[in-house]
Design a protein around this motif. Structure first.
Motif, short mmCIF file in Angstrom:
data_model
loop_
_atom_site.label_atom_id
_atom_site.label_comp_id
_atom_site.label_asym_id
_atom_site.label_seq_id
_atom_site.Cartn_x
_atom_site.Cartn_y
_atom_site.Cartn_z
N ASP A 65 -33.32 15.14 57.62
CA ASP A 65 -34.37 15.66 56.73
C ASP A 65 -34.56 17.17 56.86
O ASP A 65 -35.65 17.69 56.58
CB ASP A 65 -35.70 14.94 56.97
CG ASP A 65 -35.59 13.44 56.72
OD1 ASP A 65 -34.92 13.06 55.75
OD2 ASP A 65 -36.15 12.66 57.51
N ALA A 66 -33.52 17.88 57.24
CA ALA A 66 -33.55 19.34 57.33
C ALA A 66 -32.47 19.92 56.42
O ALA A 66 -31.61 19.20 55.91
CB ALA A 66 -33.34 19.80 58.76
N ILE A 67 -32.53 21.24 56.21
CA ILE A 67 -31.56 21.94 55.37
C ILE A 67 -31.02 23.12 56.16
O ILE A 67 -31.80 23.80 56.86
CB ILE A 67 -32.22 22.44 54.06
CG1 ILE A 67 -32.91 21.30 53.32
CG2 ILE A 67 -31.19 23.11 53.14
CD1 ILE A 67 -33.71 21.74 52.10
N PRO A 68 -29.73 23.41 56.10
CA PRO A 68 -29.21 24.59 56.79
C PRO A 68 -30.01 25.84 56.44
O PRO A 68 -30.34 26.09 55.29
CB PRO A 68 -27.76 24.68 56.28
CG PRO A 68 -27.39 23.25 56.00
CD PRO A 68 -28.64 22.63 55.46
N GLY A 69 -30.32 26.62 57.47
CA GLY A 69 -31.12 27.83 57.28
C GLY A 69 -32.59 27.65 57.60
O GLY A 69 -33.34 28.63 57.69
N GLU A 70 -33.04 26.42 57.79
CA GLU A 70 -34.45 26.17 58.08
C GLU A 70 -34.73 26.19 59.59
O GLU A 70 -33.83 26.02 60.41
CB GLU A 70 -34.87 24.80 57.53
CG GLU A 70 -34.90 24.74 56.01
CD GLU A 70 -35.50 23.46 55.48
OE1 GLU A 70 -36.14 23.53 54.41
OE2 GLU A 70 -35.33 22.40 56.11
N ARG A 71 -36.01 26.39 59.90
CA ARG A 71 -36.49 26.17 61.25
C ARG A 71 -37.46 24.99 61.19
O ARG A 71 -38.38 24.98 60.36
CB ARG A 71 -37.20 27.40 61.82
CG ARG A 71 -37.62 27.23 63.30
CD ARG A 71 -38.13 28.52 63.89
NE ARG A 71 -38.48 28.36 65.31
CZ ARG A 71 -37.63 28.40 66.32
NH1 ARG A 71 -36.34 28.61 66.07
NH2 ARG A 71 -38.03 28.24 67.57
N VAL A 72 -37.22 23.99 62.03
CA VAL A 72 -38.00 22.76 61.94
C VAL A 72 -38.51 22.35 63.32
O VAL A 72 -37.95 22.73 64.35
CB VAL A 72 -37.17 21.61 61.34
CG1 VAL A 72 -36.68 21.96 59.94
CG2 VAL A 72 -36.00 21.24 62.25
N LEU A 73 -39.58 21.58 63.31
CA LEU A 73 -40.05 20.89 64.49
C LEU A 73 -39.50 19.47 64.40
O LEU A 73 -39.74 18.77 63.41
CB LEU A 73 -41.57 20.87 64.53
CG LEU A 73 -42.20 20.20 65.77
CD1 LEU A 73 -41.92 21.03 67.02
CD2 LEU A 73 -43.71 20.01 65.57
N ALA A 74 -38.75 19.05 65.42
CA ALA A 74 -38.05 17.77 65.34
C ALA A 74 -38.26 16.97 66.62
O ALA A 74 -38.32 17.52 67.72
CB ALA A 74 -36.56 17.99 65.11
N GLN A 75 -38.35 15.66 66.44
CA GLN A 75 -38.46 14.73 67.56
C GLN A 75 -37.08 14.16 67.87
O GLN A 75 -36.42 13.57 66.99
CB GLN A 75 -39.41 13.59 67.20
CG GLN A 75 -39.43 12.45 68.21
CD GLN A 75 -40.01 12.86 69.55
OE1 GLN A 75 -41.12 13.36 69.58
NE2 GLN A 75 -39.27 12.65 70.63
N VAL A 76 -36.62 14.34 69.09
CA VAL A 76 -35.36 13.74 69.50
C VAL A 76 -35.56 12.23 69.62
O VAL A 76 -36.42 11.77 70.39
CB VAL A 76 -34.86 14.34 70.83
CG1 VAL A 76 -33.59 13.61 71.30
CG2 VAL A 76 -34.58 15.83 70.67
N VAL A 77 -34.81 11.48 68.86
CA VAL A 77 -34.95 10.02 68.86
C VAL A 77 -33.85 9.34 69.64
O VAL A 77 -33.94 8.14 69.91
CB VAL A 77 -34.99 9.47 67.41
CG1 VAL A 77 -36.24 9.96 66.69
CG2 VAL A 77 -33.74 9.87 66.63
N ASP A 78 -32.80 10.07 69.98
CA ASP A 78 -31.72 9.50 70.79
C ASP A 78 -31.11 10.61 71.63
O ASP A 78 -30.36 11.45 71.14
CB ASP A 78 -30.66 8.85 69.90
CG ASP A 78 -29.63 8.07 70.71
OD1 ASP A 78 -29.70 8.09 71.95
OD2 ASP A 78 -28.76 7.42 70.10
N ALA A 79 -31.47 10.62 72.92
CA ALA A 79 -30.94 11.60 73.87
C ALA A 79 -29.97 10.94 74.84
O ALA A 79 -29.74 11.46 75.94
CB ALA A 79 -32.09 12.26 74.63
N GLY A 80 -29.39 9.84 74.44
CA GLY A 80 -28.54 9.06 75.34
C GLY A 80 -27.09 9.47 75.36
O GLY A 80 -26.28 8.84 76.05
N HIS A 81 -26.72 10.53 74.63
CA HIS A 81 -25.33 10.98 74.61
C HIS A 81 -25.21 12.27 75.42
O HIS A 81 -26.12 13.11 75.42
CB HIS A 81 -24.86 11.24 73.18
CG HIS A 81 -24.92 10.03 72.31
ND1 HIS A 81 -23.88 9.13 72.19
CD2 HIS A 81 -25.92 9.56 71.51
CE1 HIS A 81 -24.23 8.16 71.35
NE2 HIS A 81 -25.45 8.41 70.93
N ASP A 82 -24.09 12.45 76.08
CA ASP A 82 -23.89 13.66 76.87
C ASP A 82 -23.68 14.90 76.00
O ASP A 82 -24.15 15.98 76.34
CB ASP A 82 -22.66 13.49 77.79
CG ASP A 82 -22.89 12.43 78.86
OD1 ASP A 82 -24.07 12.22 79.22
OD2 ASP A 82 -21.90 11.84 79.33
#
Length: 444
Positions: A58-75
């Motif tokens: 739900d973001a567009i290149p060039g934007e600054r967003v506040l985002a919630q990490v929903v999956d931090a299980g990958h290295d």
């Protein structure tokens, strides 16, 4: 959600016969402020946090967003959902589906319109970027891609301004309480919505969004181009005996019969768009109507008919499809061409049969044009190797996934075929999906 093709791919599943691991549970992570850099395949954008890639929805290149990490299980990477937009792109607009807006909680946003917050022209630029990047990385080809809209005269009633009103098939799901709705994005959770803006108007009006269906699994909405729209309830009971209902789809002056639950292009103007594209991409100087021309993964014969209409009633062409019912319809839909036939077979096994033929039979294939319209996973290495061994004059490849197309273009390049022409179409507005038609020819 883009319509998934209900066909077997030509290659055997690599997981068959193996024990599959239980799905890994996503591991939530922190809330981050992210600078969004570029688009990625799959409808998400790319940002970075402390050197780690973050795929953010739900973001567009060039934007600054506040985002919630929903999956931090990958290295190597994390996945995140946009919570709010801190610096908006000039390409951001009000979402065409209010329920999917960034203003709604991520877990309650329906999937299937992941580009709906982006200006339509920018959507096409992003899709072109994904296809161009895939061709360069996986296909070894630098190609100037332009994604074209469906021509309005091919899709009456579809909005050319905001990319809505085009879906002729919609699947809704039913939760344990019988409530109806789409799945949330990247989830199997049913969410409540009050509108279906991507659906053609007759389906948007029919959709039972406020009704309950205890015991049902799903609700299919179908609007053929000929005849009345239908609401089909998929229940828990046994499938009724007898042949499934048949519908008719009209493309130009031609009518195709198919099962109501069979595969058909989902955009109102897609079948006509692809018909014209295939007709234009087949090189007439390389086309031999008497050769053993092929239409692989042919469904109910749409693209075989496109070739026949382009080159005349004397065309010889075989359409191949794994689904028995689709093949039966293809035989009837192509009955006016004396040289047309429909074969029920898996594509890889059918190609093995051709490769085992006599020298004279194989010679007819060297002069052939082969149209190939595989499922989203693409043709794959096994089918590509068989095609290259048959050595047809030209291949016309219809692709609904840019990465699968690029991979197969790379495989074909290894086997002596080069990409000669390419057209891309926005058959799924407000989603990340894109359709492409490519011509590949043998390097002499």
């Amino acid at each position: 959600m883009a319509h998934t093709r209900r066909r077997q791919s030509g290659a055997r599943s690599a997981s068959r016969g193996r024990r599959t691991a239980a799905p890994r549970e996503p591991q939530p992570g922190p809330t981050l402020e992210l600078e969004v850099e570029r688009i990625a395949h799959g409808g998400v954008s790319v940002a970075r946090h402390e050197g780690r890639v973050v795929f953010v929805a739900d973001a567009i290149p060039g934007e600054r967003v506040l985002a919630q990490v929903v999956d931090a299980g990958h290295d190597r990477f994390w996945r995140a959902d946009t919570l709010s937009v801190l610096r908006a792109s000039t390409d951001r607009r009000e979402h065409v589906w209010p329920e999917a807006s960034v203003d709604r909680e991520p877990a309650q946003r329906p999937g299937g319109a992941e580009f709906g917050h982006i200006r339509l022209a920018r959507q096409r630029e992003l899709k072109a970027e994904v296809l161009r990047d895939a061709l360069a990385r996986m296909g070894g080809v630098e190609w100037d891609v332009e994604v074209l809209p469906v021509r309005p005269e091919l899709a009456p009633g579809v909005s050319v301004d905001d990319g809505t009103g085009w879906r002729t098939r919609v699947r809704l799901h039913v939760d344990a309480e019988g409530a109806v709705g789409p799945y949330a994005a990247r989830s199997h959770t049913v969410v409540h919505v009050t509108s279906l803006p991507l659906a053609v108007p007759e389906l948007a009006e029919l959709a039972p969004l406020d009704e309950r269906f205890p015991g049902a699994r799903a609700i299919d909405l179908v609007a053929p181009s000929s005849g009345a729209a239908a609401v089909v309830v998929e229940g828990e009971g046994r499938t009724p005996r007898g042949e499934p209902p048949v519908i008719e789809e009209v493309v130009g002056d031609r009518t195709f019969r198919l099962d109501r639950d069979g595969f058909w292009q989902v955009h109102r103007g897609a079948a006509a768009t692809l018909t014209q594209a295939v007709q234009e991409l087949v090189d007439p100087d390389r086309f031999d109507p008497r050769a053993a021309n092929q239409d692989l993964y042919g469904g109910v014969g749409l693209l075989a008919a496109a070739v026949g209409d382009r080159f005349g009633a004397g065309v010889r062409i075989t359409t191949v499809e794994a689904d028995v019912r689709a093949t039966e319809h293809a035989g009837a839909n192509l009955a006016e061409w004396v040289g047309a036939r429909a074969v029920t077979a898996r594509v890889d096994r059918y190609l093995d049969t051709l490769l085992a033929g006599s020298a004279s039979e194989r010679a007819g294939l060297h002069d052939a044009t082969i149209v190939i319209d595989p499922p989203r996973s693409g043709a794959g290495r096994d089918v590509v190797d068989r095609l290259a061994e048959l050595a047809p004059r030209q291949l016309v490849y219809v692709a609904c996934d840019p990465v699968a197309l690029a991979r197969d273009v790379g495989f074909l390049a290894e086997r002596g075929y080069r990409l000669e022409a390419l057209r891309a179409f926005d058959l799924f507005p407000n989603t990340h999906h894109v359709e492409a038609v490519a011509r590949l020819t043998a390097i002499v």
